[in-house]
Design a protein around this motif. Structure first.
Motif, mmCIF file in Angstrom:
data_model
loop_
_atom_site.group_PDB
_atom_site.id
_atom_site.type_symbol
_atom_site.label_atom_id
_atom_site.label_comp_id
_atom_site.label_asym_id
_atom_site.label_seq_id
_atom_site.Cartn_x
_atom_site.Cartn_y
_atom_site.Cartn_z
ATOM 1 N N LEU A 176 37.101 36.647 37.753
ATOM 2 C CA LEU A 176 37.731 37.871 37.048
ATOM 3 C C LEU A 176 37.005 39.022 36.861
ATOM 4 O O LEU A 176 37.164 40.031 37.159
ATOM 5 C CB LEU A 176 38.318 37.341 35.597
ATOM 6 N N ALA A 177 35.711 38.361 36.333
ATOM 7 C CA ALA A 177 34.853 39.667 36.196
ATOM 8 C C ALA A 177 34.397 40.388 37.378
ATOM 9 O O ALA A 177 34.201 41.660 37.671
ATOM 10 C CB ALA A 177 33.441 39.196 35.555
ATOM 11 N N ALA A 178 34.136 39.689 38.825
ATOM 12 C CA ALA A 178 33.953 40.415 39.874
ATOM 13 C C ALA A 178 34.926 41.242 40.219
ATOM 14 O O ALA A 178 34.615 42.232 40.956
ATOM 15 C CB ALA A 178 33.774 39.226 40.933
ATOM 16 N N LEU A 179 36.191 40.775 39.968
ATOM 17 C CA LEU A 179 37.290 41.853 40.300
ATOM 18 C C LEU A 179 37.028 43.302 39.913
ATOM 19 O O LEU A 179 37.518 44.280 40.617
ATOM 20 C CB LEU A 179 38.656 41.238 39.910
ATOM 21 N N GLN A 180 36.438 43.551 38.884
ATOM 22 C CA GLN A 180 36.062 44.927 38.221
ATOM 23 C C GLN A 180 35.325 45.654 38.927
ATOM 24 O O GLN A 180 35.366 47.024 39.073
ATOM 25 C CB GLN A 180 35.707 44.549 36.768
ATOM 26 N N SER B 137 35.069 45.117 42.158
ATOM 27 C CA SER B 137 35.641 44.982 43.730
ATOM 28 C C SER B 137 35.939 46.348 44.353
ATOM 29 O O SER B 137 36.744 47.152 43.526
ATOM 30 C CB SER B 137 36.823 43.891 43.717
ATOM 31 N N ASP B 138 35.598 46.351 45.579
ATOM 32 C CA ASP B 138 36.151 47.525 46.424
ATOM 33 C C ASP B 138 37.807 47.692 46.657
ATOM 34 O O ASP B 138 38.378 48.625 46.771
ATOM 35 C CB ASP B 138 35.565 47.933 47.742
ATOM 36 N N ALA B 139 38.262 46.448 46.547
ATOM 37 C CA ALA B 139 39.651 46.287 46.779
ATOM 38 C C ALA B 139 40.488 47.109 45.791
ATOM 39 O O ALA B 139 41.621 47.676 45.853
ATOM 40 C CB ALA B 139 40.095 44.952 46.494
ATOM 41 N N GLN B 140 39.790 47.429 44.488
ATOM 42 C CA GLN B 140 40.534 48.089 43.464
ATOM 43 C C GLN B 140 40.859 49.713 43.961
ATOM 44 O O GLN B 140 41.847 50.041 43.456
ATOM 45 C CB GLN B 140 39.817 48.266 42.016
ATOM 46 N N SER B 141 40.059 50.226 44.806
ATOM 47 C CA SER B 141 40.201 51.459 45.265
ATOM 48 C C SER B 141 41.393 51.407 46.186
ATOM 49 O O SER B 141 42.003 52.353 46.156
ATOM 50 C CB SER B 141 38.777 52.103 45.775
ATOM 51 N N ALA B 142 41.620 50.353 46.847
ATOM 52 C CA ALA B 142 42.568 50.609 48.084
ATOM 53 C C ALA B 142 43.663 50.443 47.072
ATOM 54 O O ALA B 142 45.017 51.094 47.337
ATOM 55 C CB ALA B 142 42.529 49.476 48.843
ATOM 56 N N ILE B 143 43.831 49.715 46.039
ATOM 57 C CA ILE B 143 45.276 49.458 45.194
ATOM 58 C C ILE B 143 45.551 50.624 44.765
ATOM 59 O O ILE B 143 46.604 51.326 44.576
ATOM 60 C CB ILE B 143 44.836 48.380 44.022
ATOM 61 N N SER B 144 44.390 51.584 44.061
ATOM 62 C CA SER B 144 44.825 52.682 43.348
ATOM 63 C C SER B 144 45.611 53.932 43.973
ATOM 64 O O SER B 144 46.049 54.909 43.603
ATOM 65 C CB SER B 144 43.590 53.157 42.554
ATOM 66 N N GLU C 156 46.676 48.310 39.487
ATOM 67 C CA GLU C 156 45.316 47.654 39.763
ATOM 68 C C GLU C 156 45.318 46.582 38.845
ATOM 69 O O GLU C 156 44.945 45.546 39.190
ATOM 70 C CB GLU C 156 44.321 48.587 38.920
ATOM 71 N N THR C 157 45.866 46.612 37.375
ATOM 72 C CA THR C 157 45.875 45.519 36.358
ATOM 73 C C THR C 157 46.699 44.610 37.096
ATOM 74 O O THR C 157 46.615 43.031 36.931
ATOM 75 C CB THR C 157 46.106 45.751 35.123
ATOM 76 N N ARG C 158 47.896 44.874 37.393
ATOM 77 C CA ARG C 158 48.927 43.783 37.985
ATOM 78 C C ARG C 158 48.254 43.268 39.290
ATOM 79 O O ARG C 158 48.578 41.949 39.365
ATOM 80 C CB ARG C 158 50.016 44.716 38.712
ATOM 81 N N GLU C 159 47.686 43.568 39.998
ATOM 82 C CA GLU C 159 47.007 43.044 41.273
ATOM 83 C C GLU C 159 45.988 42.050 40.662
ATOM 84 O O GLU C 159 45.728 40.897 41.580
ATOM 85 C CB GLU C 159 46.574 44.021 42.134
ATOM 86 N N MET C 160 45.261 42.531 39.611
ATOM 87 C CA MET C 160 44.121 41.595 39.123
ATOM 88 C C MET C 160 44.838 40.485 38.503
ATOM 89 O O MET C 160 44.229 39.330 38.737
ATOM 90 C CB MET C 160 43.414 42.373 38.140
ATOM 91 N N VAL C 161 46.003 40.522 37.875
ATOM 92 C CA VAL C 161 46.671 39.469 37.416
ATOM 93 C C VAL C 161 47.133 38.644 38.301
ATOM 94 O O VAL C 161 46.884 37.293 38.437
ATOM 95 C CB VAL C 161 47.619 40.081 36.414
ATOM 96 N N ILE C 162 47.788 38.873 39.535
ATOM 97 C CA ILE C 162 48.304 38.223 40.665
ATOM 98 C C ILE C 162 47.322 37.302 41.325
ATOM 99 O O ILE C 162 47.414 36.195 41.581
ATOM 100 C CB ILE C 162 49.338 39.092 41.601
ATOM 101 N N ASP C 163 46.079 38.028 41.530
ATOM 102 C CA ASP C 163 44.887 37.430 42.088
ATOM 103 C C ASP C 163 44.301 36.226 41.391
ATOM 104 O O ASP C 163 44.335 35.102 41.763
ATOM 105 C CB ASP C 163 43.877 38.366 42.220
ATOM 106 N N ARG C 164 44.430 36.425 39.768
ATOM 107 C CA ARG C 164 43.794 35.323 38.984
ATOM 108 C C ARG C 164 45.067 34.136 38.697
ATOM 109 O O ARG C 164 44.633 33.181 38.677
ATOM 110 C CB ARG C 164 43.584 35.890 37.552
ATOM 111 N N VAL C 165 46.175 34.548 38.919
ATOM 112 C CA VAL C 165 47.296 33.447 39.214
ATOM 113 C C VAL C 165 46.995 32.862 40.244
ATOM 114 O O VAL C 165 47.210 31.411 40.319
ATOM 115 C CB VAL C 165 48.614 34.247 38.948
#
Length: 158
Positions: free
Chosen positions: A51-55, A57-64, A102-111
């Motif tokens: 979860l901490a690593a997601l913050q 993550s380069d993946a967040q820039s693609a989501i945004s 972004e936070t939705r994708e983080m939630v889905i990733d952690r689920v």
């Protein structure tokens, strides 16, 4: 069992504003004393590290860069974990601006990162709180999510 550990940690250290700078060995010993199994403890701590690593993550820039009007299509694995009620709740939270894409994708990733056979809406709500708490800049969303949960527990929100 992993979900129980995460909820225990969240209530004990995060939600209660207890000292967060706890030695990992000390924390593992406390969790063992609390009755949790070593393997589940390891998985839960790894889940929190991810979860901490997601913050970062380069993946967040693609989501945004996704359009605000885009629709999220769930994979088979995601739909296996997130039933229609959970997916509807995620959409509702996006619509009322508690979750961003972004936070939705983080939630889905952690689920999806949870190792559990049973997952329900109440578990999703805990995951959402954990994600919102851990991502800087989401304090208002976290507070709103908390209010939604407490209002629902009192039977006002259906």
């Amino acid at each position: 069992m992993m979900m129980d550990i995460l909820m225990y940690l969240f209530e004990t250290y995060i939600h209660s504003d207890a000292e967060l700078q706890v030695d990992q060995d000390e924390l593992e010993e406390e969790l063992v004393r609390a009755g949790f199994h070593q393997q589940d403890i390891y998985k839960a701590l790894q889940w929190l590290e991810d979860l901490a690593a997601l913050q970062q993550s380069d993946a967040q820039s693609a989501i945004s860069t996704s359009a605000a009007t885009s629709t999220r299509i769930y994979t088979a694995k995601e739909m296996e974990r997130l039933d229609i009620e959970c997916r509807g709740f995620l959409l509702f939270l996006e619509q009322i601006k508690v979750l961003t894409t972004e936070t939705r994708e983080m939630v889905i990733d952690r689920v999806v990162g949870l190792e559990t056979n049973e997952f329900e809406l109440d578990d999703l709500k805990w995951i959402i709180l954990m994600v919102l708490f851990n991502v800087p800049g989401n304090e208002n969303a976290y507070t709103l999510m908390e209010e939604l949960l407490y209002t629902k527990e009192q039977g006002i929100l259906h």
